[in-house]
Design an enzyme around this catalytic site. Structure first.
Site, PDB file in Angstrom:
ATOM      1  N   CYS A 243       0.815  -1.225   0.000  1.00 12.27           N
ATOM      2  CA  CYS A 243       0.000   0.000   0.000  1.00 12.27           C
ATOM      3  C   CYS A 243       0.846   1.273   0.000  1.00 12.27           C
ATOM      4  O   CYS A 243       0.319   2.367  -0.209  1.00 12.27           O
ATOM      5  CB  CYS A 243      -0.945  -0.009   1.190  1.00 12.27           C
TER       6      CYS A 243
ATOM      7  N   HIS B  55      -3.547   6.993   2.928  1.00  8.99           N
ATOM      8  CA  HIS B  55      -3.933   5.641   2.514  1.00  8.99           C
ATOM      9  C   HIS B  55      -5.226   5.276   3.244  1.00  8.99           C
ATOM     10  O   HIS B  55      -5.358   5.509   4.443  1.00  8.99           O
ATOM     11  CB  HIS B  55      -2.800   4.689   2.882  1.00  8.99           C
TER      12      HIS B  55
ATOM     13  N   ASN C 253     -10.083  -0.665   1.153  1.00 13.87           N
ATOM     14  CA  ASN C 253      -8.633  -0.476   1.024  1.00 13.87           C
ATOM     15  C   ASN C 253      -8.214  -0.988  -0.357  1.00 13.87           C
ATOM     16  O   ASN C 253      -8.220  -2.187  -0.604  1.00 13.87           O
ATOM     17  CB  ASN C 253      -7.952  -1.265   2.145  1.00 13.87           C
TER      18      ASN C 253
END
Ligand code: UT7
Length: 336
Positions: free
Chosen positions: A118, A258, A288
């Protein structure tokens, strides 16, 4: 500037999302869970997932096309393609090579993938900055794309609730006016925490050497462990990044983090003392999306008018590795 480093301009950003929506309610058909449990712990209500033949390359290609159009840079002027992904459809060719082919670029230029989960977009931006500032390359495409829906274990309710698919892209170039859009950037990793999020590759031993052993399938995550690790390091890390930029948190207009867990985002927000209108969150709708999450949040919030241009923003992310990173950037008019 006092040195010979070439400054970087963010020229265009773009994103792409698959159409299929899976709500928390839908997930109750797979296992014992509830919208209330998922939403209160994560901030997620729904996520998008690929279907049919669609994969991270398709999403990445769309996002790249989008960012290139915004940038006004011709595809044949690109000097490097970086793709950040932890959910590639194949181990090779690299997604970056697929994107080179799909865009129809005739020039032979370098293209490679970055595995930083990520944190991929920040890692990509950091690599691009080094290449641009040294004068080695001028125009760089960074594509961040993931389809974790094909890699999660859909029987694991602790993990599969979190992820969604999507792609974001950024085109960066050598700045013509001496202004650097990357005011500060930093990337980090600590492999000692690698077992917090893992995805085994199911390679097979040569049967002449030893019996093949089945490896566990799908992403395995110690959710509580990730949460504790990140909640401990990230707020302080972002504060240090702001100091590295030579700024105060109040001097910066937005936090574009994020999108992994709303409570982690709120912890960073609280540390910076930001009101809600300064913080970009879309986790409710997309979950996500790994490496894609920061560029999707950036491009979508500009497109929807939540983030105004001619401003500055903190980008920050973390993921498997463990990796993490952050950047303080300028968002110029015309990037989206
Ligand atoms: O970019 C990737 C980064 N990953 C992350 O950011 C993950 C960060 N961590 C988190 O977001 C949270 O840890 C989760 C949302 C994944 C889990 O929340 P938690 O409060 O840490 O729950 P837990 O894993 O400690 O589990 C608590 C209980 C367990 O039941 P018992 O053993 O106490 O009876 C779980 O079995 O909740 C249960 N549980 C669920 N219950 C209903 C786990 N998943 C679910 C579920 N629905 N989906």
């Amino acid at each position: 500037m006092g040195n010979n480093l070439i400054p970087l301009r963010i020229a265009g950003v773009g994103y792409s999302l698959p159409e299929t929506v899976i709500t928390n309610e839908d997930l109750t058909k797979l296992y014992d869970t509830s919208d209330e449990w998922i939403y209160t712990r994560t901030g997620i209500k729904e996520r998008r997932v690929v279907s049919g033949e669609e994969n991270a390359i398709d999403l990445g290609y769309q996002a790249a096309k989008n960012a290139i159009e915004k940038s006004g840079i011709d595809i044949e002027e690109l000097d490097l393609i970086l793709a950040a992904s932890s959910a590639p459809p194949d181990l090779y060719p690299a997604i970056a090579c697929h994107i080179h082919q799909r865009l129809g670029i005739q020039r032979q230029i370098p293209a490679f993938d970055i595995t930083a989960a990520c944190s991929g977009l920040i890692y990509g931006l950091s690599i691009a900055k080094a290449y641009i500032s040294s004068g080695m390359y001028k125009n760089i495409l960074i594509v961040a794309t993931d389809n974790n829906s094909r890699l999660v274990d859909w029987t694991d309710r602790g993990t599969s609730i979190l992820f969604g698919d999507g792609a974001g892209a950024m085109v960066v170039t050598a700045s013509e006016d001496g202004v650097d859009d990357v005011i500060a950037i930093d990337i980090k990793a600590d492999g000692n925490y690698g077992n917090l999020i893992e995805l085994a590759f199911d390679g097979k031993n040569c049967p002449l050497v030893e019996q093949y052993e089945e490896k566990p399938k799908g992403i395995r995550m110690n959710g509580r462990g990730v949460y504790t690790f990140v909640a401990k390091i990230l707020p302080h890390y972002v504060e240090e990044l702001v100091a590295k930029a030579g700024m105060n948190a109040d001097d910066i207009d937005y936090l574009i983090p994020h999108q992994a867990n709303i409570r982690i985002i709120q912890a960073v927000q609280e540390r910076l003392g930001y009101s809600d209108d300064k913080v970009v969150t879309n986790i409710k709708y997309y979950g996500n999306t790994s490496a894609a999450s920061i560029p999707i949040a950036l491009a979508e919030s500009v497109e929807k008018g939540k983030v105004k241009l001619g401003t500055t923003a903190i980008l920050c992310g973390f993921g498997a590795g463990m990796t993490w990173g952050g950047a303080v950037v300028r968002l110029r008019e015309g990037i989206c």
